[in-house]
Write a protein that holds these residues in place. Structure first.
Motif, short mmCIF file in Angstrom:
data_model
loop_
_atom_site.label_atom_id
_atom_site.label_comp_id
_atom_site.label_asym_id
_atom_site.label_seq_id
_atom_site.Cartn_x
_atom_site.Cartn_y
_atom_site.Cartn_z
N PHE A 156 0.84 -1.20 0.00
CA PHE A 156 0.00 0.00 0.00
C PHE A 156 0.87 1.25 0.00
O PHE A 156 0.77 2.11 -0.89
CB PHE A 156 -0.90 -0.03 1.24
N THR A 205 -7.66 5.00 4.02
CA THR A 205 -7.56 3.55 3.94
C THR A 205 -6.18 3.08 4.35
O THR A 205 -6.03 2.05 5.00
CB THR A 205 -7.92 3.09 2.53
N LEU A 206 -5.17 3.87 3.95
CA LEU A 206 -3.80 3.52 4.39
C LEU A 206 -3.72 3.55 5.91
O LEU A 206 -3.14 2.65 6.53
CB LEU A 206 -2.80 4.51 3.79
N VAL A 265 -4.96 -1.89 11.49
CA VAL A 265 -5.10 -3.35 11.54
C VAL A 265 -3.74 -3.99 11.78
O VAL A 265 -3.59 -4.90 12.62
CB VAL A 265 -5.73 -3.86 10.23
N PHE A 266 -2.75 -3.49 11.07
CA PHE A 266 -1.37 -3.99 11.22
C PHE A 266 -0.90 -3.81 12.67
O PHE A 266 -0.37 -4.74 13.29
CB PHE A 266 -0.47 -3.22 10.26
N ALA A 285 -2.70 -3.50 15.34
CA ALA A 285 -3.45 -4.39 16.24
C ALA A 285 -2.81 -5.76 16.27
O ALA A 285 -2.60 -6.35 17.35
CB ALA A 285 -4.90 -4.47 15.80
N ALA A 286 -2.50 -6.27 15.08
CA ALA A 286 -1.89 -7.61 15.02
C ALA A 286 -0.53 -7.61 15.71
O ALA A 286 -0.20 -8.55 16.44
CB ALA A 286 -1.75 -8.05 13.57
N ILE A 335 -3.94 -12.95 14.88
CA ILE A 335 -4.63 -12.73 16.15
C ILE A 335 -5.30 -14.02 16.61
O ILE A 335 -5.19 -14.42 17.77
CB ILE A 335 -5.65 -11.59 16.02
N THR A 371 -5.46 0.47 7.31
CA THR A 371 -4.62 -0.72 7.16
C THR A 371 -3.52 -0.72 8.20
O THR A 371 -3.20 -1.76 8.79
CB THR A 371 -4.01 -0.75 5.75
N ALA A 372 -2.95 0.47 8.44
CA ALA A 372 -1.91 0.57 9.46
C ALA A 372 -2.46 0.22 10.84
O ALA A 372 -1.77 -0.41 11.65
CB ALA A 372 -1.31 1.97 9.46
#
Lengths: 155, 206
Positions: free
Chosen positions: A80, B148-149, B155-156, B158-159, A130, B152-153
Protein backbone atom coordinates in the motif's frame (compact mmCIF):
# COMPACT_ATOMS: atom_id res chain seq x y z
CA UNK A 1 -7.39 -32.56 17.49
CA UNK A 2 -10.40 -30.63 18.48
CA UNK A 3 -13.37 -31.94 16.60
CA UNK A 4 -13.21 -35.65 15.99
CA UNK A 5 -16.65 -35.78 14.37
CA UNK A 6 -16.05 -37.04 10.81
CA UNK A 7 -18.89 -34.95 9.42
CA UNK A 8 -17.29 -31.69 10.54
CA UNK A 9 -13.88 -32.72 9.30
CA UNK A 10 -15.10 -33.76 5.87
CA UNK A 11 -17.33 -30.73 5.45
CA UNK A 12 -14.45 -28.46 6.46
CA UNK A 13 -12.20 -30.07 3.87
CA UNK A 14 -14.82 -29.57 1.19
CA UNK A 15 -15.70 -26.01 2.15
CA UNK A 16 -12.26 -24.44 2.68
CA UNK A 17 -11.25 -24.19 -1.02
CA UNK A 18 -14.53 -22.48 -2.05
CA UNK A 19 -14.09 -20.01 0.80
CA UNK A 20 -10.61 -19.12 -0.45
CA UNK A 21 -11.93 -18.87 -4.02
CA UNK A 22 -14.74 -16.60 -2.84
CA UNK A 23 -12.23 -14.43 -1.00
CA UNK A 24 -10.24 -14.00 -4.21
CA UNK A 25 -13.46 -13.18 -6.07
CA UNK A 26 -14.38 -10.54 -3.49
CA UNK A 27 -10.83 -9.22 -3.65
CA UNK A 28 -10.60 -8.75 -7.39
CA UNK A 29 -14.26 -8.07 -8.11
CA UNK A 30 -14.47 -5.26 -5.56
CA UNK A 31 -14.28 -2.65 -8.33
CA UNK A 32 -17.50 -3.90 -9.87
CA UNK A 33 -19.59 -5.15 -6.98
CA UNK A 34 -19.69 -5.00 -3.22
CA UNK A 35 -16.50 -6.07 -1.55
CA UNK A 36 -12.85 -5.15 -1.58
CA UNK A 37 -9.64 -5.83 0.22
CA UNK A 38 -10.98 -5.65 3.75
CA UNK A 39 -13.83 -8.10 3.26
CA UNK A 40 -11.69 -10.39 1.14
CA UNK A 41 -8.99 -10.48 3.80
CA UNK A 42 -11.52 -11.39 6.48
CA UNK A 43 -13.02 -14.16 4.35
CA UNK A 44 -9.57 -15.50 3.51
CA UNK A 45 -8.70 -15.53 7.21
CA UNK A 46 -12.02 -17.27 7.97
CA UNK A 47 -10.97 -20.19 5.78
CA UNK A 48 -7.77 -20.74 7.78
CA UNK A 49 -9.51 -20.12 11.10
CA UNK A 50 -12.17 -22.71 10.26
CA UNK A 51 -9.43 -25.17 9.40
CA UNK A 52 -7.64 -24.34 12.64
CA UNK A 53 -10.82 -24.75 14.68
CA UNK A 54 -11.64 -28.18 13.30
CA UNK A 55 -8.19 -29.69 12.79
CA UNK A 56 -6.33 -27.97 15.60
CA UNK A 57 -3.97 -25.03 15.62
CA UNK A 58 -0.79 -27.03 15.11
CA UNK A 59 -2.19 -28.72 12.00
CA UNK A 60 -3.32 -25.40 10.59
CA UNK A 61 0.07 -23.93 11.37
CA UNK A 62 1.61 -26.50 9.04
CA UNK A 63 -0.58 -25.18 6.24
CA UNK A 64 0.29 -21.56 6.97
CA UNK A 65 3.24 -21.01 9.28
CA UNK A 66 3.68 -18.12 11.68
CA UNK A 67 6.49 -16.68 9.57
CA UNK A 68 4.33 -16.67 6.45
CA UNK A 69 1.45 -14.85 8.15
CA UNK A 70 3.85 -12.25 9.52
CA UNK A 71 5.41 -11.66 6.12
CA UNK A 72 1.94 -11.32 4.57
CA UNK A 73 0.90 -9.00 7.39
CA UNK A 74 3.81 -6.64 6.81
CA UNK A 75 3.89 -6.98 3.02
CA UNK A 76 0.33 -5.69 2.72
CA UNK A 77 1.07 -2.36 4.37
CA UNK A 78 4.33 -2.18 2.42
CA UNK A 79 2.51 -2.73 -0.88
CA UNK A 80 0.00 0.00 0.00
CA UNK A 81 2.62 2.50 1.08
CA UNK A 82 4.95 1.44 -1.72
CA UNK A 83 2.29 2.22 -4.32
CA UNK A 84 2.10 5.70 -2.83
CA UNK A 85 5.88 6.09 -2.98
CA UNK A 86 5.94 4.91 -6.60
CA UNK A 87 3.33 7.49 -7.58
CA UNK A 88 5.47 10.12 -5.86
CA UNK A 89 8.55 8.97 -7.76
CA UNK A 90 6.59 9.17 -11.00
CA UNK A 91 5.88 12.81 -10.37
CA UNK A 92 2.40 12.81 -8.86
CA UNK A 93 1.18 13.20 -5.32
CA UNK A 94 1.24 10.41 -2.75
CA UNK A 95 -1.38 7.80 -3.70
CA UNK A 96 -2.44 9.61 -6.89
CA UNK A 97 -2.62 6.54 -9.13
CA UNK A 98 -3.34 8.37 -12.39
CA UNK A 99 0.33 8.32 -13.40
CA UNK A 100 0.66 4.54 -13.05
CA UNK A 101 -0.93 3.72 -16.42
CA UNK A 102 -0.95 5.05 -19.94
CA UNK A 103 -4.24 6.82 -19.32
CA UNK A 104 -5.30 8.22 -15.93
CA UNK A 105 -8.18 5.70 -15.77
CA UNK A 106 -5.89 2.74 -16.41
CA UNK A 107 -3.53 4.09 -13.76
CA UNK A 108 -6.35 4.47 -11.27
CA UNK A 109 -7.51 0.94 -12.00
CA UNK A 110 -4.04 -0.51 -11.47
CA UNK A 111 -3.46 1.54 -8.33
CA UNK A 112 -6.78 0.51 -6.78
CA UNK A 113 -6.09 -3.13 -7.61
CA UNK A 114 -2.68 -2.92 -5.93
CA UNK A 115 -3.72 -1.14 -2.77
CA UNK A 116 -6.84 -3.32 -2.36
CA UNK A 117 -4.58 -6.33 -2.59
CA UNK A 118 -2.36 -4.77 0.05
CA UNK A 119 -5.32 -4.18 2.34
CA UNK A 120 -6.49 -7.76 1.80
CA UNK A 121 -3.07 -9.19 2.64
CA UNK A 122 -2.71 -7.16 5.82
CA UNK A 123 -6.24 -7.89 7.04
CA UNK A 124 -5.95 -11.61 6.32
CA UNK A 125 -2.54 -11.74 7.99
CA UNK A 126 -3.75 -9.78 10.99
CA UNK A 127 -6.87 -11.91 11.53
CA UNK A 128 -4.97 -15.18 11.20
CA UNK A 129 -2.21 -13.92 13.48
CA UNK A 130 -4.63 -12.73 16.15
CA UNK A 131 -6.67 -15.92 16.07
CA UNK A 132 -3.67 -18.22 16.29
CA UNK A 133 -2.09 -16.09 19.00
CA UNK A 134 -5.24 -16.53 21.10
CA UNK A 135 -5.96 -20.11 20.16
CA UNK A 136 -2.34 -21.15 20.68
CA UNK A 137 -2.74 -20.44 24.38
CA UNK A 138 -5.08 -23.34 25.05
CA UNK A 139 -4.04 -26.76 26.28
CA UNK A 140 -1.54 -28.49 23.98
CA UNK A 141 -1.56 -25.45 21.76
CA UNK A 142 -5.15 -26.16 20.90
CA UNK A 143 -8.20 -24.09 21.54
CA UNK A 144 -10.22 -25.83 24.21
CA UNK A 145 -13.57 -25.52 22.53
CA UNK A 146 -14.29 -29.24 22.66
CA UNK A 147 -15.70 -28.69 26.13
CA UNK A 148 -18.61 -27.03 24.44
CA UNK A 149 -19.59 -30.32 22.84
CA UNK A 150 -19.82 -32.11 26.16
CA UNK A 151 -21.44 -29.22 27.99
CA UNK A 152 -24.19 -29.02 25.42
CA UNK A 153 -23.51 -25.33 24.94
CA UNK A 154 -27.09 -24.34 25.64
CA UNK A 155 -27.07 -24.06 29.40
CA UNK B 1 -41.09 -1.56 8.12
CA UNK B 2 -38.41 -4.24 7.82
CA UNK B 3 -35.95 -1.77 9.28
CA UNK B 4 -38.15 -1.23 12.34
CA UNK B 5 -38.55 -4.97 12.84
CA UNK B 6 -34.79 -5.43 12.60
CA UNK B 7 -34.19 -2.59 15.06
CA UNK B 8 -36.64 -4.21 17.48
CA UNK B 9 -34.80 -7.52 17.13
CA UNK B 10 -31.52 -5.72 17.80
CA UNK B 11 -32.93 -4.00 20.88
CA UNK B 12 -34.35 -7.29 22.14
CA UNK B 13 -31.06 -9.12 21.69
CA UNK B 14 -29.21 -6.24 23.38
CA UNK B 15 -31.47 -6.48 26.45
CA UNK B 16 -31.08 -10.23 26.49
CA UNK B 17 -27.31 -9.79 26.25
CA UNK B 18 -27.32 -7.67 29.39
CA UNK B 19 -29.39 -10.24 31.29
CA UNK B 20 -27.29 -13.27 30.35
CA UNK B 21 -24.56 -14.56 32.65
CA UNK B 22 -23.31 -17.41 30.47
CA UNK B 23 -20.49 -15.85 28.45
CA UNK B 24 -20.69 -18.49 25.71
CA UNK B 25 -24.30 -17.49 25.06
CA UNK B 26 -23.30 -13.83 25.26
CA UNK B 27 -20.74 -14.26 22.50
CA UNK B 28 -23.17 -16.14 20.30
CA UNK B 29 -25.87 -13.55 20.89
CA UNK B 30 -23.55 -10.67 20.05
CA UNK B 31 -22.90 -12.47 16.77
CA UNK B 32 -26.65 -12.60 16.22
CA UNK B 33 -26.81 -8.88 17.03
CA UNK B 34 -24.17 -8.18 14.39
CA UNK B 35 -26.08 -10.24 11.86
CA UNK B 36 -29.20 -8.16 12.50
CA UNK B 37 -27.10 -5.03 12.07
CA UNK B 38 -25.78 -6.38 8.77
CA UNK B 39 -29.33 -7.08 7.59
CA UNK B 40 -30.28 -3.53 8.58
CA UNK B 41 -27.41 -2.06 6.55
CA UNK B 42 -28.52 -4.21 3.62
CA UNK B 43 -32.06 -2.85 3.89
CA UNK B 44 -30.57 0.66 3.85
CA UNK B 45 -28.67 -0.18 0.62
CA UNK B 46 -25.23 -0.01 2.25
CA UNK B 47 -24.11 -3.31 0.76
CA UNK B 48 -20.40 -2.88 1.44
CA UNK B 49 -20.96 -1.99 5.09
CA UNK B 50 -23.36 -4.92 5.49
CA UNK B 51 -20.77 -7.22 3.94
CA UNK B 52 -18.10 -6.03 6.38
CA UNK B 53 -20.42 -6.24 9.37
CA UNK B 54 -21.47 -9.79 8.50
CA UNK B 55 -17.88 -10.93 7.94
CA UNK B 56 -16.21 -9.12 10.85
CA UNK B 57 -18.95 -8.57 13.41
CA UNK B 58 -20.84 -11.82 13.06
CA UNK B 59 -17.99 -14.01 11.88
CA UNK B 60 -14.44 -13.22 12.92
CA UNK B 61 -15.10 -11.35 16.15
CA UNK B 62 -17.40 -14.14 17.38
CA UNK B 63 -14.67 -16.68 16.77
CA UNK B 64 -12.05 -14.45 18.41
CA UNK B 65 -14.25 -13.96 21.47
CA UNK B 66 -14.83 -17.73 21.63
CA UNK B 67 -11.11 -18.39 21.54
CA UNK B 68 -10.67 -15.83 24.31
CA UNK B 69 -13.38 -17.60 26.31
CA UNK B 70 -11.45 -20.82 25.96
CA UNK B 71 -8.68 -19.13 27.96
CA UNK B 72 -10.91 -17.67 30.66
CA UNK B 73 -14.00 -18.81 32.51
CA UNK B 74 -17.32 -19.35 30.83
CA UNK B 75 -19.62 -17.70 33.33
CA UNK B 76 -19.66 -14.17 34.57
CA UNK B 77 -19.41 -13.59 38.32
CA UNK B 78 -22.91 -12.78 39.51
CA UNK B 79 -23.50 -9.69 41.57
CA UNK B 80 -27.09 -8.98 42.45
CA UNK B 81 -26.53 -5.63 44.10
CA UNK B 82 -28.49 -2.97 42.24
CA UNK B 83 -26.30 0.10 41.87
CA UNK B 84 -28.29 3.29 41.38
CA UNK B 85 -25.58 5.66 40.25
CA UNK B 86 -24.48 3.77 37.08
CA UNK B 87 -28.12 3.12 36.15
CA UNK B 88 -28.88 6.83 36.42
CA UNK B 89 -25.80 7.67 34.37
CA UNK B 90 -26.79 5.21 31.65
CA UNK B 91 -30.31 6.64 31.49
CA UNK B 92 -29.02 10.21 31.28
CA UNK B 93 -26.51 9.35 28.55
CA UNK B 94 -29.16 7.43 26.65
CA UNK B 95 -31.59 10.31 27.01
CA UNK B 96 -29.01 12.80 25.69
CA UNK B 97 -28.26 10.54 22.74
CA UNK B 98 -31.95 10.16 21.88
CA UNK B 99 -32.38 13.91 22.26
CA UNK B 100 -29.48 14.37 19.84
CA UNK B 101 -31.21 12.30 17.18
CA UNK B 102 -34.13 14.77 17.06
CA UNK B 103 -31.87 17.24 15.30
CA UNK B 104 -30.71 14.76 12.70
CA UNK B 105 -32.14 15.03 9.18
CA UNK B 106 -34.68 12.39 8.20
CA UNK B 107 -33.33 9.24 6.54
CA UNK B 108 -32.96 9.86 2.80
CA UNK B 109 -33.56 13.61 3.08
CA UNK B 110 -32.03 15.16 -0.03
CA UNK B 111 -31.25 18.41 1.81
CA UNK B 112 -29.23 16.69 4.53
CA UNK B 113 -25.71 18.10 4.88
CA UNK B 114 -24.19 14.74 4.02
CA UNK B 115 -25.80 14.89 0.55
CA UNK B 116 -24.72 18.48 -0.05
CA UNK B 117 -21.00 18.11 0.47
CA UNK B 118 -18.72 15.94 -1.71
CA UNK B 119 -21.21 13.10 -2.27
CA UNK B 120 -22.59 14.70 -5.42
CA UNK B 121 -19.12 15.08 -6.85
CA UNK B 122 -18.38 11.40 -6.20
CA UNK B 123 -21.63 10.24 -7.77
CA UNK B 124 -21.33 12.43 -10.86
CA UNK B 125 -17.62 12.40 -11.57
CA UNK B 126 -16.13 9.20 -10.11
CA UNK B 127 -16.80 7.16 -13.26
CA UNK B 128 -14.82 9.68 -15.33
CA UNK B 129 -12.12 10.42 -12.78
CA UNK B 130 -11.47 7.02 -11.22
CA UNK B 131 -13.39 4.41 -13.18
CA UNK B 132 -14.77 1.54 -11.11
CA UNK B 133 -18.56 1.14 -11.29
CA UNK B 134 -18.62 0.59 -7.52
CA UNK B 135 -18.37 4.16 -6.22
CA UNK B 136 -17.61 2.91 -2.72
CA UNK B 137 -14.41 1.35 -4.03
CA UNK B 138 -13.43 4.58 -5.81
CA UNK B 139 -13.97 6.61 -2.66
CA UNK B 140 -12.21 4.19 -0.32
CA UNK B 141 -9.25 3.41 -2.51
CA UNK B 142 -8.70 6.57 -4.49
CA UNK B 143 -10.41 9.68 -3.11
CA UNK B 144 -9.71 8.64 0.46
CA UNK B 145 -6.57 6.60 -0.05
CA UNK B 146 -4.95 8.23 2.97
CA UNK B 147 -7.80 7.10 5.20
CA UNK B 148 -7.56 3.55 3.94
CA UNK B 149 -3.80 3.52 4.39
CA UNK B 150 -4.38 4.65 7.97
CA UNK B 151 -6.94 1.91 8.53
CA UNK B 152 -4.62 -0.72 7.16
CA UNK B 153 -1.91 0.57 9.46
CA UNK B 154 -4.34 0.29 12.39
CA UNK B 155 -5.10 -3.35 11.54
CA UNK B 156 -1.37 -3.99 11.22
CA UNK B 157 -0.71 -2.33 14.57
CA UNK B 158 -3.45 -4.39 16.24
CA UNK B 159 -1.89 -7.61 15.02
CA UNK B 160 1.57 -6.47 16.13
CA UNK B 161 0.14 -5.58 19.55
CA UNK B 162 -1.43 -9.00 19.97
CA UNK B 163 1.81 -10.64 18.87
CA UNK B 164 3.79 -8.60 21.37
CA UNK B 165 1.55 -9.72 24.22
CA UNK B 166 0.54 -13.26 23.27
CA UNK B 167 2.72 -14.26 20.37
CA UNK B 168 5.60 -16.14 21.95
CA UNK B 169 4.06 -18.66 24.31
CA UNK B 170 5.44 -22.22 24.26
CA UNK B 171 7.31 -21.45 21.08
CA UNK B 172 3.96 -21.47 19.32
CA UNK B 173 4.55 -18.40 17.23
CA UNK B 174 8.25 -19.01 16.59
CA UNK B 175 9.96 -21.12 14.01
CA UNK B 176 11.49 -24.16 15.65
CA UNK B 177 15.07 -23.26 14.79
CA UNK B 178 14.87 -20.08 16.81
CA UNK B 179 13.18 -21.81 19.74
CA UNK B 180 16.11 -24.19 19.97
CA UNK B 181 18.54 -21.33 20.45
CA UNK B 182 16.62 -19.67 23.26
CA UNK B 183 18.15 -19.89 26.69
CA UNK B 184 16.27 -21.78 29.35
CA UNK B 185 16.13 -18.76 31.66
CA UNK B 186 14.60 -16.64 28.92
CA UNK B 187 11.88 -19.18 28.36
CA UNK B 188 11.06 -19.32 32.05
CA UNK B 189 10.91 -15.58 32.31
CA UNK B 190 8.66 -15.36 29.26
CA UNK B 191 6.33 -17.96 30.67
CA UNK B 192 6.09 -15.97 33.88
CA UNK B 193 5.24 -12.84 31.97
CA UNK B 194 2.67 -14.64 29.90
CA UNK B 195 1.03 -16.16 32.94
CA UNK B 196 0.77 -12.68 34.34
CA UNK B 197 -0.77 -11.40 31.13
CA UNK B 198 -3.34 -14.18 31.14
CA UNK B 199 -4.30 -13.62 34.77
CA UNK B 200 -4.57 -9.87 34.12
CA UNK B 201 -6.94 -10.61 31.29
CA UNK B 202 -9.00 -12.87 33.52
CA UNK B 203 -9.41 -10.07 35.98
CA UNK B 204 -10.57 -7.62 33.38
CA UNK B 205 -13.03 -10.05 31.83
CA UNK B 206 -14.69 -11.19 35.02
Amino acid sequence: MIFKAPLLRVVTKIIVPPIILFALYVQFHGDFGPGGGFQAGVIMAAAFILYGLVYGVSTARQAITADVTRVILALGVLLFGGTGIVTMLMGAEFLDYSVLGKTPLAGQHLGILLIEFGVGMTVAGAMITIFFAFAGHGKDGNIALDQENEGGGND
Amino acid sequence: MIAIALLLFMAASAFWLVRLRNLFAVVMLSGVYSLFAAALYLVMDAVDVAFTEAAVGAGISTVLMLSTLALTSRTEKSHNKLSVMPLLLVFITGGVLVYGTFDMPRYGDINAPIHQHVANHYIEKSAAEVGPPNIVTSILASYRGFDTLGETAVVFTAAIGVLAILGRVKGQGMSTSRVAYRRKEDVEEENKEDDKAVSDKKETTS
